[in-house]
Write a protein that holds these residues in place. Sequence first.
Motif, PDB file in Angstrom:
ATOM      1  N   LEU A 193      89.359 120.372 -19.632  1.00 16.95           N
ATOM      2  CA  LEU A 193      88.836 121.084 -20.793  1.00 16.95           C
ATOM      3  C   LEU A 193      87.813 122.141 -20.384  1.00 16.95           C
ATOM      4  O   LEU A 193      87.774 123.252 -20.951  1.00 16.95           O
ATOM      5  N   THR A 194      86.983 121.829 -19.406  1.00 14.22           N
ATOM      6  CA  THR A 194      85.978 122.790 -18.946  1.00 14.22           C
ATOM      7  C   THR A 194      86.628 124.042 -18.374  1.00 14.22           C
ATOM      8  O   THR A 194      86.177 125.183 -18.631  1.00 14.22           O
ATOM      9  N   LEU A 195      87.691 123.858 -17.599  1.00 11.50           N
ATOM     10  CA  LEU A 195      88.398 125.019 -17.042  1.00 11.50           C
ATOM     11  C   LEU A 195      89.022 125.880 -18.136  1.00 11.50           C
ATOM     12  O   LEU A 195      88.963 127.119 -18.074  1.00 11.50           O
TER      13      LEU A 195
ATOM     14  N   LEU B 159      88.886 113.661 -15.293  1.00  6.87           N
ATOM     15  CA  LEU B 159      89.916 114.694 -15.194  1.00  6.87           C
ATOM     16  C   LEU B 159      90.092 115.442 -16.513  1.00  6.87           C
ATOM     17  O   LEU B 159      90.268 116.677 -16.528  1.00  6.87           O
ATOM     18  N   ARG B 160      90.037 114.709 -17.609  1.00 10.54           N
ATOM     19  CA  ARG B 160      90.147 115.375 -18.909  1.00 10.54           C
ATOM     20  C   ARG B 160      88.975 116.315 -19.139  1.00 10.54           C
ATOM     21  O   ARG B 160      89.147 117.437 -19.657  1.00 10.54           O
ATOM     22  N   GLY B 161      87.784 115.864 -18.738  1.00 14.71           N
ATOM     23  CA  GLY B 161      86.613 116.735 -18.884  1.00 14.71           C
ATOM     24  C   GLY B 161      86.713 117.987 -18.034  1.00 14.71           C
ATOM     25  O   GLY B 161      86.387 119.092 -18.493  1.00 14.71           O
TER      26      GLY B 161
ATOM     27  N   VAL C 156      95.557 123.156 -26.289  1.00 11.81           N
ATOM     28  CA  VAL C 156      95.171 122.296 -25.166  1.00 11.81           C
ATOM     29  C   VAL C 156      94.082 121.320 -25.591  1.00 11.81           C
ATOM     30  O   VAL C 156      94.111 120.129 -25.228  1.00 11.81           O
ATOM     31  N   VAL C 157      93.126 121.769 -26.369  1.00  8.73           N
ATOM     32  CA  VAL C 157      92.053 120.877 -26.834  1.00  8.73           C
ATOM     33  C   VAL C 157      92.623 119.755 -27.681  1.00  8.73           C
ATOM     34  O   VAL C 157      92.272 118.569 -27.514  1.00  8.73           O
ATOM     35  N   LEU C 158      93.506 120.114 -28.607  1.00  8.22           N
ATOM     36  CA  LEU C 158      94.114 119.078 -29.453  1.00  8.22           C
ATOM     37  C   LEU C 158      94.978 118.122 -28.631  1.00  8.22           C
ATOM     38  O   LEU C 158      94.996 116.912 -28.894  1.00  8.22           O
ATOM     39  N   LEU C 159      95.679 118.642 -27.632  1.00  7.73           N
ATOM     40  CA  LEU C 159      96.538 117.792 -26.812  1.00  7.73           C
ATOM     41  C   LEU C 159      95.714 116.801 -25.997  1.00  7.73           C
ATOM     42  O   LEU C 159      96.043 115.604 -25.934  1.00  7.73           O
ATOM     43  N   VAL C 160      94.629 117.278 -25.389  1.00  2.00           N
ATOM     44  CA  VAL C 160      93.796 116.391 -24.570  1.00  2.00           C
ATOM     45  C   VAL C 160      93.088 115.366 -25.443  1.00  2.00           C
ATOM     46  O   VAL C 160      93.004 114.181 -25.105  1.00  2.00           O
ATOM     47  N   ALA C 161      92.571 115.822 -26.599  1.00  2.00           N
ATOM     48  CA  ALA C 161      91.858 114.898 -27.477  1.00  2.00           C
ATOM     49  C   ALA C 161      92.790 113.899 -28.144  1.00  2.00           C
ATOM     50  O   ALA C 161      92.427 112.737 -28.386  1.00  2.00           O
ATOM     51  N   GLY C 162      94.013 114.346 -28.447  1.00  2.00           N
ATOM     52  CA  GLY C 162      94.932 113.459 -29.161  1.00  2.00           C
ATOM     53  C   GLY C 162      95.889 112.694 -28.278  1.00  2.00           C
ATOM     54  O   GLY C 162      96.711 111.917 -28.798  1.00  2.00           O
ATOM     55  N   TYR C 163      95.782 112.872 -26.948  1.00  2.00           N
ATOM     56  CA  TYR C 163      96.715 112.176 -26.062  1.00  2.00           C
ATOM     57  C   TYR C 163      96.639 110.661 -26.202  1.00  2.00           C
ATOM     58  O   TYR C 163      97.703 110.001 -26.245  1.00  2.00           O
TER      59      TYR C 163
ATOM     60  N   LYS D 213      88.388 102.871 -15.809  1.00  2.00           N
ATOM     61  CA  LYS D 213      88.842 103.707 -14.702  1.00  2.00           C
ATOM     62  C   LYS D 213      87.915 104.897 -14.475  1.00  2.00           C
ATOM     63  O   LYS D 213      87.610 105.260 -13.337  1.00  2.00           O
ATOM     64  N   ARG D 214      87.531 105.570 -15.547  1.00  2.00           N
ATOM     65  CA  ARG D 214      86.621 106.721 -15.528  1.00  2.00           C
ATOM     66  C   ARG D 214      87.247 107.974 -14.935  1.00  2.00           C
ATOM     67  O   ARG D 214      86.827 109.079 -15.256  1.00  2.00           O
ATOM     68  N   TRP D 215      88.209 107.793 -14.036  1.00  2.00           N
ATOM     69  CA  TRP D 215      88.841 108.971 -13.461  1.00  2.00           C
ATOM     70  C   TRP D 215      89.590 109.751 -14.527  1.00  2.00           C
ATOM     71  O   TRP D 215      89.626 110.995 -14.498  1.00  2.00           O
TER      72      TRP D 215
END
Length: 244
Positions: free
Chosen positions: A116-118, A111-113, A144-151, A105-107
């Motif tokens: 995290l950047t924001l 979006l995750r990138g 937030v970093v752990l949530l996005v990485a561990g989702y 999908k790449r989207w």
Amino acid sequence: MLPMQESRGSGRKLSSSVNTKLTTYAARHMRSLTCPRRQPVVAALRAGKIRGSSYRGGAMAEGREITNNSADSAADVVGEAAVQLVYHPQPADTLVGLRVRQRIKRWGLLLRGVFLTLWVGQWLLGTVNRGSVDVVSTVLFLFVVLLVAGYPRLHAAQVQRIVAWQGEYRTTVSPAGIATSSDHCTLIQKWSVLQGYRETRGHFVLLSRDPNIMCIEVLPKRGLTTADDVDRLRALLDRYSNRV
């Protein structure tokens, strides 16, 4: 004497008519033997493969048996081509499928990138403006970093809770499609529902055709019986689906 001559004449006429009928019957019989459509039948009759009673009107009554035999042989081919997997779903299987889906999908990765950047930018700007590191802002940033990485792992664990109680999975991949059954349910999918598959080190991940790829089918290689089954399964997937 005349009566005797008449009887002889009638006998000759009767003999000639019988000869004519025999000649006509022989000619017809020879034509039936030399007919291209009936030559295989004649050969089969001579070989004793077909009984004479089974041949009527120039057609074989055992034609149904021949058709059934061909159907049985086709079914045998399909049965030989099928590949079976027996396995218990693991969280690692679902995690592999979710990661493959994200790469296709790449989207989601984009979006995750961006997300995290924001958060990184907001944390850096706050730290620079204050001249020191804020504890609350730092804790929120790490969360937030752990949530996005561990989702993906959280999602895989949730899926595992849904499928684990169903016990052993038995999946059959054949030219007709993919049939998966457990002790409680059965799912049959045709090849047309898939957009393709991707092979990883230990799995084959099948992806649905819808734009959001809402359904994935993960086939772990450990569920195969022999190493040759891996090549057979790959050949089936290449023939009836696309590698993406």
